[in-house]
Write a protein that holds these residues in place. Sequence first.
Motif, PDB file in Angstrom:
ATOM      1  N   LYS A  42       0.818  -1.208   0.000  1.00 32.72           N
ATOM      2  CA  LYS A  42       0.000   0.000   0.000  1.00 32.72           C
ATOM      3  C   LYS A  42       0.855   1.262   0.000  1.00 32.72           C
ATOM      4  O   LYS A  42       1.739   1.426   0.835  1.00 32.72           O
ATOM      5  N   GLN A  43       0.558   2.154  -0.943  1.00 28.36           N
ATOM      6  CA  GLN A  43       1.329   3.386  -1.084  1.00 28.36           C
ATOM      7  C   GLN A  43       1.268   4.235   0.182  1.00 28.36           C
ATOM      8  O   GLN A  43       2.270   4.833   0.583  1.00 28.36           O
ATOM      9  N   GLU A  44       0.084   4.276   0.835  1.00 30.12           N
ATOM     10  CA  GLU A  44      -0.049   5.097   2.041  1.00 30.12           C
ATOM     11  C   GLU A  44       0.902   4.632   3.141  1.00 30.12           C
ATOM     12  O   GLU A  44       1.498   5.454   3.849  1.00 30.12           O
ATOM     13  N   ALA A  45       1.042   3.315   3.278  1.00 27.36           N
ATOM     14  CA  ALA A  45       1.941   2.771   4.300  1.00 27.36           C
ATOM     15  C   ALA A  45       3.392   3.114   3.977  1.00 27.36           C
ATOM     16  O   ALA A  45       4.180   3.454   4.867  1.00 27.36           O
ATOM     17  N   CYS A  46       3.738   3.036   2.688  1.00 31.18           N
ATOM     18  CA  CYS A  46       5.096   3.382   2.259  1.00 31.18           C
ATOM     19  C   CYS A  46       5.368   4.857   2.515  1.00 31.18           C
ATOM     20  O   CYS A  46       6.440   5.239   3.010  1.00 31.18           O
ATOM     21  N   ASP A  47       4.405   5.697   2.160  1.00 29.69           N
ATOM     22  CA  ASP A  47       4.558   7.143   2.342  1.00 29.69           C
ATOM     23  C   ASP A  47       4.766   7.489   3.814  1.00 29.69           C
ATOM     24  O   ASP A  47       5.606   8.335   4.151  1.00 29.69           O
ATOM     25  N   ALA A  48       4.019   6.823   4.685  1.00 28.29           N
ATOM     26  CA  ALA A  48       4.114   7.123   6.116  1.00 28.29           C
ATOM     27  C   ALA A  48       5.505   6.835   6.658  1.00 28.29           C
ATOM     28  O   ALA A  48       6.074   7.639   7.415  1.00 28.29           O
ATOM     29  N   VAL A  49       6.078   5.707   6.261  1.00 24.66           N
ATOM     30  CA  VAL A  49       7.424   5.359   6.726  1.00 24.66           C
ATOM     31  C   VAL A  49       8.460   6.288   6.117  1.00 24.66           C
ATOM     32  O   VAL A  49       9.367   6.770   6.808  1.00 24.66           O
ATOM     33  N   ALA A  50       8.341   6.572   4.824  1.00 25.89           N
ATOM     34  CA  ALA A  50       9.303   7.455   4.156  1.00 25.89           C
ATOM     35  C   ALA A  50       9.288   8.847   4.787  1.00 25.89           C
ATOM     36  O   ALA A  50      10.354   9.449   5.003  1.00 25.89           O
ATOM     37  N   GLU A  51       8.109   9.359   5.090  1.00 34.00           N
ATOM     38  CA  GLU A  51       8.014  10.680   5.716  1.00 34.00           C
ATOM     39  C   GLU A  51       8.637  10.670   7.109  1.00 34.00           C
ATOM     40  O   GLU A  51       9.280  11.635   7.527  1.00 34.00           O
ATOM     41  N   LYS A  52       8.435   9.588   7.830  1.00 34.61           N
ATOM     42  CA  LYS A  52       9.035   9.451   9.158  1.00 34.61           C
ATOM     43  C   LYS A  52      10.560   9.456   9.057  1.00 34.61           C
ATOM     44  O   LYS A  52      11.243  10.106   9.858  1.00 34.61           O
ATOM     45  N   PHE A  53      11.082   8.744   8.072  1.00 32.27           N
ATOM     46  CA  PHE A  53      12.530   8.717   7.853  1.00 32.27           C
ATOM     47  C   PHE A  53      13.049  10.108   7.514  1.00 32.27           C
ATOM     48  O   PHE A  53      14.075  10.565   8.031  1.00 32.27           O
ATOM     49  N   LYS A  54      12.364  10.786   6.606  1.00 32.17           N
ATOM     50  CA  LYS A  54      12.791  12.124   6.183  1.00 32.17           C
ATOM     51  C   LYS A  54      12.789  13.100   7.353  1.00 32.17           C
ATOM     52  O   LYS A  54      13.663  13.958   7.460  1.00 32.17           O
ATOM     53  N   ALA A  55      11.806  12.965   8.228  1.00 30.09           N
ATOM     54  CA  ALA A  55      11.738  13.829   9.409  1.00 30.09           C
ATOM     55  C   ALA A  55      12.946  13.631  10.315  1.00 30.09           C
ATOM     56  O   ALA A  55      13.332  14.536  11.071  1.00 30.09           O
ATOM     57  N   ASP A  56      13.551  12.451  10.226  1.00 28.04           N
ATOM     58  CA  ASP A  56      14.751  12.146  11.008  1.00 28.04           C
ATOM     59  C   ASP A  56      16.036  12.444  10.234  1.00 28.04           C
ATOM     60  O   ASP A  56      17.131  12.045  10.648  1.00 28.04           O
ATOM     61  N   GLY A  57      15.891  13.113   9.074  1.00 30.04           N
ATOM     62  CA  GLY A  57      17.054  13.499   8.290  1.00 30.04           C
ATOM     63  C   GLY A  57      17.609  12.414   7.400  1.00 30.04           C
ATOM     64  O   GLY A  57      18.740  12.508   6.928  1.00 30.04           O
ATOM     65  N   LEU A  58      16.810  11.378   7.142  1.00 25.93           N
ATOM     66  CA  LEU A  58      17.256  10.253   6.318  1.00 25.93           C
ATOM     67  C   LEU A  58      16.709  10.388   4.902  1.00 25.93           C
ATOM     68  O   LEU A  58      15.706  11.066   4.673  1.00 25.93           O
ATOM     69  N   SER A  59      17.371   9.727   3.953  1.00 24.03           N
ATOM     70  CA  SER A  59      16.976   9.796   2.549  1.00 24.03           C
ATOM     71  C   SER A  59      16.124   8.585   2.196  1.00 24.03           C
ATOM     72  O   SER A  59      16.595   7.442   2.250  1.00 24.03           O
ATOM     73  N   ALA A  60      14.859   8.838   1.805  1.00 24.43           N
ATOM     74  CA  ALA A  60      13.935   7.736   1.521  1.00 24.43           C
ATOM     75  C   ALA A  60      12.952   8.125   0.429  1.00 24.43           C
ATOM     76  O   ALA A  60      12.545   9.276   0.321  1.00 24.43           O
ATOM     77  N   VAL A  61      12.584   7.132  -0.358  1.00 29.23           N
ATOM     78  CA  VAL A  61      11.585   7.277  -1.414  1.00 29.23           C
ATOM     79  C   VAL A  61      10.565   6.164  -1.224  1.00 29.23           C
ATOM     80  O   VAL A  61      10.932   5.030  -0.897  1.00 29.23           O
TER      81      VAL A  61
END
Length: 254
Positions: A42-61
């Motif tokens: 599910k795209q929504e689940a992927c987006d949620a994790v990627a946004e969480k990573f980005k908030a921690d300064g990590l690079s994610a797509v």
Amino acid sequence: MMTKFNLKGKVAIITGSSKGIGEAIARLLAENGATVVISSRKQEACDAVAEKFKADGLSAVAIACHVGNPDDRTALVEKTIEKLGGIDILVNNAGTNPVFGPVEEATDEIFDHIMNVNVKAPWDLANKSLESMKKRGGGSIINISSVEGELPEEGLGIYSTSKAALSMLTKSQAKEWGKFGIRVNAISPGLIKTKFSAALWTNQQIMQQIESSSPLGRMGNPEEIAYIALLLSSEAGSFITGSILVADGGFLLS
């Protein structure tokens, strides 16, 4: 020595990475410099994790992919190359086990589904990633297998068969692709505390058996599998290929 674990500039696809072992692997690889592709159905689940990573300064797509769908598998690889330029690391973590029962009771549909997700999908994703890895001078493929592929438990026969096949696929890929600088290894976890294995670790009888019989007397956690994935992804594991690394707290010794 710690620079040997640095993944800066590397692109890593981790299937089934919206939770559990996959998410733990994705986070650790990202914390060590990789750009990670978060992928699950599910795209929504992927987006949620990627946004969480980005908030921690990590690079994610975030790129959704149902690994049982061949068109999704193609799209995952093609979109990753289009967005990020190539693939250096592939972690085939997504898996399934929809039934618990005797092998003779499994239907054709169940058998085919388990084999499609647990064996065919890792084979296909690796094949589709191969050309990009060759162009980038090498890469690392990590297949998440299971101790069930070594020592089957009653009720998990088809799942165990699929994981045994995945371990042999790992060795075959390693033997054929080493000449391209591509290393292929598998991690075989024992019981890890994830949603996927909840039916086991919420069973008091099973937990008592594990605690009394395995040397470490406990289940593992996703981060303990992620540490191994970091080793296999990085230069620190540059001489490891064709290996099935067991992380089970000594379960297979019991």
